[in-house]
Design a protein around this motif. Structure first.
Motif, short mmCIF file in Angstrom:
data_model
loop_
_atom_site.label_atom_id
_atom_site.label_comp_id
_atom_site.label_asym_id
_atom_site.label_seq_id
_atom_site.Cartn_x
_atom_site.Cartn_y
_atom_site.Cartn_z
N ASN A 1 7.06 51.75 -71.53
CA ASN A 1 5.77 51.22 -71.98
C ASN A 1 4.89 50.57 -71.04
O ASN A 1 4.20 49.47 -71.29
CB ASN A 1 6.01 50.35 -73.28
N GLY A 2 4.64 51.09 -69.91
CA GLY A 2 4.08 50.47 -68.84
C GLY A 2 4.45 49.41 -67.98
O GLY A 2 3.97 48.97 -66.98
N ARG B 1 -0.30 56.07 -66.18
CA ARG B 1 -0.47 56.77 -67.46
C ARG B 1 -0.53 55.86 -68.41
O ARG B 1 -1.01 55.96 -69.32
CB ARG B 1 1.12 57.36 -67.54
N ARG B 2 0.16 54.36 -68.48
CA ARG B 2 0.05 53.47 -69.57
C ARG B 2 -1.61 53.31 -69.82
O ARG B 2 -2.04 52.79 -70.93
CB ARG B 2 0.86 52.40 -69.09
N TRP B 3 -2.13 52.90 -68.53
CA TRP B 3 -3.58 52.60 -68.50
C TRP B 3 -4.35 53.62 -69.41
O TRP B 3 -5.39 53.28 -70.27
CB TRP B 3 -3.92 52.36 -67.32
N GLU C 1 -3.14 55.77 -71.63
CA GLU C 1 -2.69 55.93 -72.73
C GLU C 1 -3.62 54.71 -73.81
O GLU C 1 -3.89 55.12 -74.97
CB GLU C 1 -1.39 55.69 -73.10
N LEU C 2 -3.77 53.72 -73.18
CA LEU C 2 -4.38 52.59 -73.93
C LEU C 2 -5.88 52.67 -73.99
O LEU C 2 -6.54 52.50 -74.89
CB LEU C 2 -4.03 51.26 -73.45
N VAL D 1 -1.17 54.53 -79.84
CA VAL D 1 -0.69 54.27 -78.70
C VAL D 1 1.07 54.76 -78.73
O VAL D 1 1.50 54.15 -79.31
CB VAL D 1 -0.85 52.88 -78.26
N TYR E 1 3.54 55.87 -63.65
CA TYR E 1 3.91 55.22 -65.12
C TYR E 1 2.77 54.07 -65.32
O TYR E 1 2.24 54.01 -66.29
CB TYR E 1 5.23 54.57 -65.26
N SER F 1 4.77 54.85 -78.13
CA SER F 1 5.60 53.80 -77.48
C SER F 1 7.06 54.51 -77.11
O SER F 1 7.47 55.43 -77.60
CB SER F 1 6.32 52.86 -78.70
N PHE G 1 3.32 44.92 -68.08
CA PHE G 1 1.92 45.50 -68.28
C PHE G 1 0.88 44.56 -68.92
O PHE G 1 1.41 44.20 -70.11
CB PHE G 1 1.98 47.19 -68.78
#
Ligand SMILES: [Fe+2]
Lengths: 331, 176
Positions: free
Chosen positions: A133-134, A305-307, A309-310, A319, A302, A321, A189
């Motif tokens: 998850n980031g 990628r999380r950035w 996704e959010l 979002v 990653y 998980s 994150f």
């Protein structure tokens, strides 16, 4: 309220103008987090399996941990994501950006820390952990390299060896022997990072485009003897304080990356973060998607990628998980 | 000339020599002559800049258990370590060199109970012209002890009070 009647004519509804309550305040082993969004996941869910790595710092010893010394504040003209990505997967820049500092202060010759632009020995001595998850971890696996940049590592190594069996009981053999005492970079994150070993704890406060205020503290385990704690505070300031021999290399790099990305032509291009792409896997005994070595862009991928996704999600429902390769016991 | 007048003359000469030493070290540092600067310090020098924070006047919180910590907490060896790094040729933030200019002022020299030592207060302003079009200004107060050894004044102790609770530059690759 001064002059409530005379200046406001008694017409103000005080119940509508108080401080905005923080919707959620939760803590994890001494770290307190607040969130203004009532729909955000709980802290325990948000952290997910990075807790397994966080515990190597927060819960290895029964006394817990503390931040020590005053807050070290410094302003950087940089996008907040640059310092985070620099630290989340920082093995590649060490040998080049910090060549001068490493020559000046390194006291333990460990293969994993030698890897730099020119020296490929020890490239496989650590691991890059993401898919959480980031959150990300960069870890050496030798159980002592955290103290390789102290003028006199001996008292630290003695402390580690005197207490390692206790940590085995508390966290199990894998974490006690491979991770506790090793150089670890842990990223929660988006903007919290801690480095057990070099022992700093850092929060980046974005202050508008291209501006960050970086807050750093030294951190200690409460079970450490006082003279060791003092050496940690002193060495943290020497290496990663405002006049830190290492930190004083990073600031200008981050500012220059930000400045150079502002031009129109550069902004048309994609950021290249393909190093070691497709070279990650499950690793027996550790949660997460893991790339071998401290030198790769596995963690940076990653992170961004999380950035994405959010920033692309309309609400928390959208979002995704993921905690990849969970350990059976963590289920 | 009487003994009294002799003492006064010597005192004036000491003041002049100390002021000269302050200006000289500023120039040596501006010119990156770090080794020459170090030569003007005592073997047992303590060179410190404490971390501070701005607190409300009413704040009576007890001091931190391990102390505040220091931005600089340097012996002569550690100053030499910083100089070794700066002279290594691998400090990219200083290449090309920044334009650095120090202005020293508000000099106040106070005799101490030790004949060969003077307490010296001063203010230093460091102007750094960095990466195209960036200029940074750092201000600090200093409280020094200078010691006369064989006709030369050597810096034996410096406590630097940085007047920025948030450091306004990307590095402190400078001596104050
Ligand atoms: Fe760095």
């Amino acid at each position: 309220m001064p002059l409530e009647k005379e200046a406001y004519f008694g017409e103000i509804d005080r119940s509508k103008h108080g401080l905005v309550p923080v919707a959620q305040v939760q803590s994890y082993k001494g770290l307190i987090f607040g969130n203004f969004d009532p729909d955000a996941p709980s802290l325990v869910d948000y952290l997910g399996d990075v807790k397994w790595y966080l515990d190597v710092w927060l819960d290895a010893m029964p006394g817990g941990t503390s931040l020590v010394g005053e807050t070290q504040k410094i302003d950087f003209p940089t996008n907040w994501k640059f310092p985070v990505e620099n630290v989340c997967g920082d093995g590649y820049h060490l040998g080049w950006a910090h060549h001068a500092a490493m020559q000046a202060v390194q006291t333990m010759d460990l293969a994993g820390l030698r890897a730099g632009n020119a020296d490929a020995s020890g490239l496989d001595m650590g691991m890059s952990v993401a898919g959480l998850n980031g959150h990300m971890v960069l870890a050496a696996l030798d159980g002592q390299s955290g103290y390789a940049f102290y003028p006199n590592p001996k008292p630290f190594v003695d402390y580690l060896e005197a207490n390692r069996s206790k940590v085995v009981e508390r966290l199990g053999a894998v974490r006690a022997q491979k991770l506790w005492g090793s150089q670890l970079n842990i990223t929660i994150f988006p903007n919290l990072q801690l480095l057990p070993g070099l022992n700093w704890f850092r929060v980046y406060h974005p202050k508008g485009p291209g501006k960050v205020e970086q807050w750093t503290w030294a951190m200690t385990e409460n079970d450490m003897p006082n003279d060791i704690k003092g050496m940690i505070l002193d060495n943290q300031c020497l290496t990663f304080g405002p006049a830190g021999l290492f930190d004083n290399d990073d600031g200008d790099n981050l500012a220059a990356c930000t400045e150079q990305s502002r031009g129109w032509r550069t902004a048309q291009m994609d950021l290249y973060t393909h190093m070691a792409l497709g070279h990650s896997a499950r690793r027996e005994g550790f949660p997460g998607d893991i790339a071998t070595g401290l030198v790769s862009e596995h963690n940076q991928r990653y992170f961004y990628r999380r950035w994405q996704e959010l920033t692309g999600a309309a609400s928390w429902k959208d979002v995704p998980s993921y905690n990849l390769n969970r350990l059976a016991s963590e289920g | 000339m009487g003994i009294q007048e002799n003492h006064e003359l010597q005192h004036l000469l000491d003041l002049r020599a100390l002021e000269d030493a302050l200006y000289r070290e500023a120039r040596l540092l501006d010119e990156e002559r770090f080794t020459d600067w170090l030569d003007q310090t005592a073997e047992d020098i303590i060179y410190r800049m404490a971390l501070t924070s701005r607190r409300f006047r009413k704040d009576r919180a007890p001091p931190l258990v391990l102390g505040s910590g220091y931005i600089f907490n340097d012996t002569r060896d550690r100053l030499a370590l910083r100089i070794k790094r700066l002279q290594s040729g691998y400090v990219w933030a200083e290449d090309p060199p920044n334009f650095v200019r120090r202005v020293v002022s508000n000099v106040e020299i106070v005799p101490t109970s030790v004949a060969a030592e003077m307490q010296v207060y001063s203010v230093i302003s460091i102007h750094r012209s960095r990466i195209d079009s960036q200029a940074r200004s750092l201000i600090a107060g200093r409280e020094d002890c200078w010691r006369k050894v064989e006709h030369r004044w050597l810096l034996a102790r410096r406590e630097i009070r940085l007047d920025h609770s948030t450091v306004p530059d990307t590095n402190l690759n400078v001596f104050f």
